[in-house]
Design a protein around this motif. Structure first.
Motif, PDB file in Angstrom:
ATOM      1  N   GLY A  72      -4.445  56.129  58.802  1.00  0.00           N
ATOM      2  CA  GLY A  72      -5.764  56.492  59.304  1.00  0.00           C
ATOM      3  C   GLY A  72      -5.940  58.004  59.358  1.00  0.00           C
ATOM      4  O   GLY A  72      -5.157  58.755  58.787  1.00  0.00           O
ATOM      5  N   ILE A  73      -6.963  58.408  60.075  1.00  0.00           N
ATOM      6  CA  ILE A  73      -7.288  59.831  60.199  1.00  0.00           C
ATOM      7  C   ILE A  73      -6.493  60.426  61.351  1.00  0.00           C
ATOM      8  O   ILE A  73      -6.327  59.797  62.399  1.00  0.00           O
ATOM      9  N   VAL A  85      -8.543  52.915  61.680  1.00  0.00           N
ATOM     10  CA  VAL A  85      -9.177  51.589  61.640  1.00  0.00           C
ATOM     11  C   VAL A  85      -8.156  50.469  61.477  1.00  0.00           C
ATOM     12  O   VAL A  85      -8.330  49.379  62.019  1.00  0.00           O
ATOM     13  N   ALA A 112      -1.014  57.323  52.880  1.00  0.00           N
ATOM     14  CA  ALA A 112      -1.180  57.411  51.424  1.00  0.00           C
ATOM     15  C   ALA A 112      -0.919  58.840  50.945  1.00  0.00           C
ATOM     16  O   ALA A 112      -0.398  59.058  49.849  1.00  0.00           O
ATOM     17  N   THR A 135      -2.975  53.451  47.473  1.00  0.00           N
ATOM     18  CA  THR A 135      -2.190  52.350  48.029  1.00  0.00           C
ATOM     19  C   THR A 135      -3.117  51.156  48.245  1.00  0.00           C
ATOM     20  O   THR A 135      -4.172  51.275  48.875  1.00  0.00           O
ATOM     21  N   GLY A 141      -5.733  53.376  50.543  1.00  0.00           N
ATOM     22  CA  GLY A 141      -5.526  54.772  50.933  1.00  0.00           C
ATOM     23  C   GLY A 141      -5.438  55.642  49.708  1.00  0.00           C
ATOM     24  O   GLY A 141      -5.088  55.174  48.615  1.00  0.00           O
ATOM     25  N   GLU A 182     -12.456  49.648  50.231  1.00  0.00           N
ATOM     26  CA  GLU A 182     -11.271  48.870  50.622  1.00  0.00           C
ATOM     27  C   GLU A 182     -11.590  47.420  50.982  1.00  0.00           C
ATOM     28  O   GLU A 182     -10.713  46.576  51.008  1.00  0.00           O
TER      29      GLU A 182
END
Ligand code: BGC
Length: 314
Positions: A72-73, A85, A112, A135, A141, A182
């Motif tokens: 994630g971020i 997420v 990723a 990924t 990702g 995604e």
């Protein structure tokens, strides 16, 4: 000295002991079970790190630092994960909490991104000036490496390729938007499409493969049935490859990298995936006859996340 690399995924946590040369000495894993909340997951990561050290016949004194690839971020400077997420995390002080379990320097970056860096240092993208690693797992990702350096944009979210919108009013994504790439190009998406198809075609091989228990459908089920020539599974896989190609073509049109490397669960489909995606991309590229990015399978497999994470602190 050695490094601990942790690949924190939405489904599994993998940890490994990595030496100075980037070689994995040993690895261990456990399910992430993210629904328990971040504290339990972080405690498990710490336990897994200790287990890996023990398995390698070492002690924590031999460990220089810990690196974690997060799906994630995140902010690598503060060690905080503002938004993830795949784990359902908001503002989790990951570094601080990890250090409350194991008092070693902790480095974090996107899963990723670290895997992409590992592929560019020791995998399929080695020697290239520009590469994009994708990924294809719980989510999609992106790891962008330009001139040997990871590119994460001005605000750290420059490689969130899985959240590019490819379908207006499409499937609801965990991020809150609709139609993210995604939702159509991850392993999760392939499973969803496989389930939908099996539901409406109980005569298909996917359905038979799981004895009608559709919750048992995995990405591998769909791939195996498509490889075996089942018409329903083949249609699902072709649709999947089409969506994957849609995003890849956008990456080519915006970045024109030398190579795009496919990793993560779905990449286990090997040449079957590669051929399908290359064909779709070739159809969609609008400047026919000009060279464009090589599309290849990542070569470091499941190890890329561990090695890349471990290298963060080197
Ligand atoms: C996340 C990315 C992550 C990718 C693969 C996406 O949902 O937003 O940060 O790299 O999944 O885990």
């Amino acid at each position: 000295m050695v490094y601990i690399g942790i690949d924190l995924g939405g489904t599994n946590i993998k940890a490994g002991i990595v030496d100075e040369q980037g070689k994995i000495l040993c690895k261990v894993d456990c399910p992430s079970k993210v629904e328990r909340g971040h504290e339990a997951v972080i405690a498990d990561m710490a336990a897994l790190a200790r287990k890996a050290v023990e398995k390698a016949g070492l002690t924590m004194d031999d460990v220089k630092c810990i690196g974690i690839g997060v799906p994630g971020i995140l902010d690598p400077k503060t060690g905080v994960v503002p938004f993830c997420v795949n784990l359902g995390w908001h503002n989790v002080p990951l570094r601080e909490l990890m250090r409350s379990h194991i008092d070693k320097p902790v480095f974090i970056d996107n899963d990723a991104t670290v895997a992409g860096l590992a592929e560019s240092v020791a995998g399929i993208s080695k020697g290239s000036q520009s590469s994009v690693f994708l990924t294809l797992g719980t989510g999609v990702g992106g790891g962008i490496v330009i001139n040997g350096k990871v590119y994460s944009g001005a605000h750290g979210v420059g490689s969130e390729l899985g959240h590019t919108i490819v379908e207006f009013d499409g499937e609801l994504c965990n991020c809150g938007n609709h139609g993210c790439w995604e939702r159509y190009a991850s392993a999760t998406a392939l499973i969803r499409m496989g389930k939908e198809a099996a539901e409406s075609h109980p005569e298909c091989m996917i359905y038979r493969h799981v004895n009608g228990n559709l919750d048992r459908i995995s990405a591998k089920t769909v791939i195996d049935c498509a490889k075996a020539g089942d018409p329903v599974a083949s249609t699902v896989f072709k649709r999947y490859a089409y969506y994957l190609a849609v995003g890849i073509v956008s990456i080519i049109n915006s970045l024109d990298p030398e190579i795009i490397a496919l990793g993560g669960g779905v990449s286990a489909a090997g040449d079957f995936l590669l051929n399908a995606v290359r064909n779709e991309v070739n159809e969609m590229i609008f400047y026919k006859g000009m060279p464009y990015a090589r599309i290849e399978l990542a070569t470091m497999g499941n190890d890329a996340g561990i090695v890349g994470a471990a290298m963060l602190g080197r």
